[in-house]
Enzyme design. Structure first.
Site, short mmCIF file in Angstrom:
data_model
loop_
_atom_site.label_atom_id
_atom_site.label_comp_id
_atom_site.label_asym_id
_atom_site.label_seq_id
_atom_site.Cartn_x
_atom_site.Cartn_y
_atom_site.Cartn_z
N GLU A 124 0.94 -1.43 0.06
CA GLU A 124 -0.02 -0.07 0.10
C GLU A 124 0.85 1.21 0.39
O GLU A 124 0.54 1.92 -0.73
CB GLU A 124 -0.73 -0.12 1.22
CG GLU A 124 -1.80 0.83 1.36
CD GLU A 124 -3.28 0.75 1.96
OE1 GLU A 124 -3.44 1.57 3.03
OE2 GLU A 124 -3.27 -0.46 2.46
N ASP A 125 2.01 1.75 0.76
CA ASP A 125 2.49 2.43 0.74
C ASP A 125 4.22 2.62 -0.06
O ASP A 125 4.76 3.51 0.66
CB ASP A 125 3.35 2.30 2.56
CG ASP A 125 1.87 3.03 3.55
OD1 ASP A 125 1.00 3.73 2.29
OD2 ASP A 125 1.95 2.46 5.06
#
Length: 734
Positions: A91-92
């Protein structure tokens, strides 16, 4: 000046956390596991190397803490540790899911996929949070570990919520009480559920939390003295009878004390069971049940039990797998005390829930189809067959999380566990969809009952069916389980579609008979004539005989009601009109950083007044101001956190209430002018916005107006419904 960061001290701290994780996990590790965990740690360390948490600490400490909770507090193994360490990487950071699958295999990749939020744009009226909850829950049907790691992630976020801004604290705490605490409860993670509830209270109702925490602390020494005296005779007798055991006194959580105070309307001092005594026995599985009842007998030899407060979850465990024997007894100072009796295995399952089940499954002491597994299978089925919107889905899912059970039996004596307040019709659908769809009624304990009969513990139910029986929309009022609701809705939708096809055929034949061409314009005239807003509704009602097809005559198509297509859409023509009557008053709230962009109104659900702690909720038509203690606040913040805006009062001014009106009808020139004139002149109402859309001679409009009360609004609706060409006027919630 930014603080100086001691990189060496940080490196040492990261290593300390990593070594602690390995130490805790050591008993569960097999060959090669340490290597795999090290690889995952290094990859996560590298991916997050330039990132910091809001508190300023290196980001890697978060995945390490989540992995620690997964092992230590939930009892998960290597796959989960690896997934927890990597849970934010996709996600990051630029890392792709395919990279994870290549390095750590499909299982880890699947879990991380379930933990990764969906990106993209959602249609208005949907909710990003609900869509993400749904995605995460859908992976429950493949791997329960997704939910367990998510709970560990949420627990760590809640423990470190101090560094977050206030509006984020409210959003995260609300999501927690909305979904994660009930999930922890349902998966049998008692300790995590309790801590999440207390932390939610700490951030949403800080004063109450601090006050109760202080009172619990104050009464601690008196409580410990009381417990010591209470336990003494039981302790002596257990030793004399040769039991191996441990006795603990456990205070109730602050959240559950507050819940009790509110429910029973009593003060802190009047809550009688502020704590429970727990007797944990070390006995082999085959002797557990007998040993628990033996200890019960010892406790009740010394203290008088309350016969209404005996709970036997040893013979029939709760649906989340919880097993224990509870009794409430009268102590000598005249105070009721709850005593919980269970084995070490039962205590493990009560604290660690789902993961502990698997641990005991290997030893063979857990029956293959435990009640918890049955629940997970039921959820799987619900997830796989549910095709409602994400918000409806969330609502149904939550209803299934926090319910008591009712224990019933089939004619052959098979136990069927259903949610409390389930009916005979729910029972029928639980047995088989086909039986549910043709259910006529039931024989409950040999007595005939309608299918709306509410089941009670111990009922033996035989379902009566008929091939002529079919569901009607009313059936939805008689069921509470998700499976029954979904199956009935599916049937009704298919049935309505089939009937609508028949209606369409009837309509086309009728037009053929009277020699009229089947065009969209002609169809809109028919809809306007019968005052029906949707095509499918019209066809369905025609097929069902609710509308008379003989009323469709050629004269209906000769009237000069046709208007220039799109006349309503000429916005510039009435922009001036709207501007003239748009008297929105001066600011009275400081809202976020974007004050100038928002018109605002007060939420009717909680009626905030100047001085209340409030937040803004962004809608299509502006901001709605709610109190942070509003009953809907948890729901809004959980499902629409991205639309929450900080707000506070600055000045005291009276405000009218914002209401929405929806209009539908047949399009004609000048209809907008008629509508705006009624609003602005005859009733002196302030209009905030108007949007109108026209299609094939049919229009639909939405108007937001300021009114003083519902009476005022109803008068306006009555006036508007009399405008020539308007077929339907209704209020809607913005």
């Amino acid at each position: 000046m930014p603080p100086v960061i001691d990189l060496e001290a940080e490196r040492q701290e990261i290593l300390r956390h990593y070594r602690r994780l390995l130490r805790t996990a050591k008993p569960y590790l097999h060959d090669g596991d340490t290597k795999l965990i090290k690889k995952a740690f290094n990859q996560s360390l590298e991916a997050h190397k330039d990132m910091r948490r809001k508190s300023g600490e290196p980001y890697i400490l978060h995945p390490l803490a989540v992995a620690q909770i997964a092992v230590e507090e939930i009892g998960l193994g290597t796959t989960s540790i690896v997934a927890a360490l990597l849970h934010d990487v996709v996600e990051d950071t630029p890392t792709e899911l395919s990279d994870i699958e290549r390095d750590f295999g499909p299982k880890v990749a699947r879990i991380i996929d379930g933990l990764t939020k969906i990106s993209g744009v959602f249609e208005y009226g949907s909710s990003e949070q609900a869509e993400n909850f749904r995605k995460m829950l859908l992976t429950l049907s493949e791997d329960v570990r997704v939910i367990l790691i998510k709970l560990a992630d949420r627990l760590h976020n809640m423990r470190t919520l101090d560094s977050m801004p206030r509006h984020k604290q409210l959003k995260i705490a609300s999501e927690t009480i909305y979904l994660y605490a009930p999930l922890a409860h349902r998966l049998g993670l008692y300790a995590i559920k309790t801590e999440l509830e207390d932390l939610h209270l700490k951030y949403t109702d800080t004063e109450v939390y601090a006050e109760l925490k202080g009172k619990v602390k104050q009464s601690q020494s008196a409580r410990n003295r009381f417990i010591k005296e209470f336990v003494h005779p039981i302790d002596e007798e257990l030793k004399a009878q040769g039991f191996h055991y441990e006795i603990k006194g456990r205070p109730k959580s602050i959240y559950s004390i507050l819940k009790k105070m509110r429910k029973q309307n009593v003060t802190f001092e009047e809550v009688y069971d502020l704590f429970a005594i727990r007797v944990i026995l070390d006995v082999p599985p085959e002797q557990e049940k007998a040993a628990c009842w033996q200890v019960y007998s010892i406790v009740t030899d010394f203290y008088q039990p309350n016969p209404d407060r005996l709970r036997d979850w040893v013979s029939t465990p709760k649906a989340n797998g919880y097993e224990s024997l509870h009794t409430t007894v009268m102590s000598h100072p005249g105070q009721w005390v709850e005593v919980q009796i269970r084995s070490r295995r039962m205590d493990d399952i009560a604290e660690k829930g789902y993961a502990a089940h698997w641990k005991y499954k290997d030893t063979g002491s857990l029956q293959p189809e435990s009640t918890l597994e049955a629940w997970v299978n039921r959820v799987r089925e619900m997830l796989e067959t549910n095709n409602s919107s994400a918000l409806e889905f969330m609502d149904e899912f939550r209803q299934n999380l926090f319910v008591k059970e009712v224990y019933t039996f089939t004619p052959k004596g098979k136990l069927v566990i259903l949610p409390d307040k389930a009916t005979a019709l729910d029972f029928a659908f639980d047995i088989h969809t086909h039986i549910g769809l043709h259910c006529l009624g039931a024989k409950v304990n040999q007595k005939l009952e309608p299918f709306s009969y509410q089941l009670r513990n111990g009922d033996q139910v035989e379902i009566l069916t008929s091939h002529k029986q079919k569901p009607t929309p009313e059936w939805l009022n008689y069921v509470i389980t998700s499976k029954a609701k979904t199956r009935i809705k599916d049937f009704l939708r298919d049935d309505k579609r089939a009937k609508a096809d028949d209606g369409k055929f009837i309509y086309e034949k009728r037009l053929e008979l009277i020699g009229v061409e089947n065009t969209p314009e002609n169809f809109q005239r028919v809809l306007a004539y019968f005052n029906v807003p949707h095509a499918q509704d019209f066809y369905y009602r025609l097929a069902m005989g609710q509308l008379d097809g003989r009323e469709i005559r050629d004269s209906l198509f000769k009237t000069s009601t046709a208007a220039r297509p799109g006349s309503v859409l000429e916005r510039k023509a009435f922009d001036h009109e709207v501007q003239k009557i748009r008297g929105v008053r001066a600011d009275m709230l400081v809202v976020g950083e974007r004050t100038d962009k928002f018109n605002h109104s007060l939420a009717r659900c909680c009626n905030p007044i100047p001085g209340d702690d409030v937040f803004g909720f962004e809608t299509e038509t502006g901001l709605i101001i709610h109190r942070t203690s509003c009953p809907r606040a948890v729901d809004l913040m959980s499902n629409y956190g991205n639309r929450i805006v900080r707000a506070k009062w600055t000045d005291q001014l009276e405000l009218a209430f914002l209401a929405g009106i929806r209009l539908k009808g047949s399009d004609r020139v000048g209809i907008v002018n008629d509508v705006t004139r009624i609003i602005s002149t005859s009733l002196k109402v302030n209009m905030r916005s108007i949007t109108v859309d026209s299609n094939d001679g049919f229009f639909e409009g939405q108007i937001m107006v300021f009114v003083n009360d519902t009476d005022h609004l109803n008068k306006l609706i009555q006036r508007l419904s009399k405008v020539n060409g308007v077929l339907q006027v209704e209020r809607f919630d913005s």
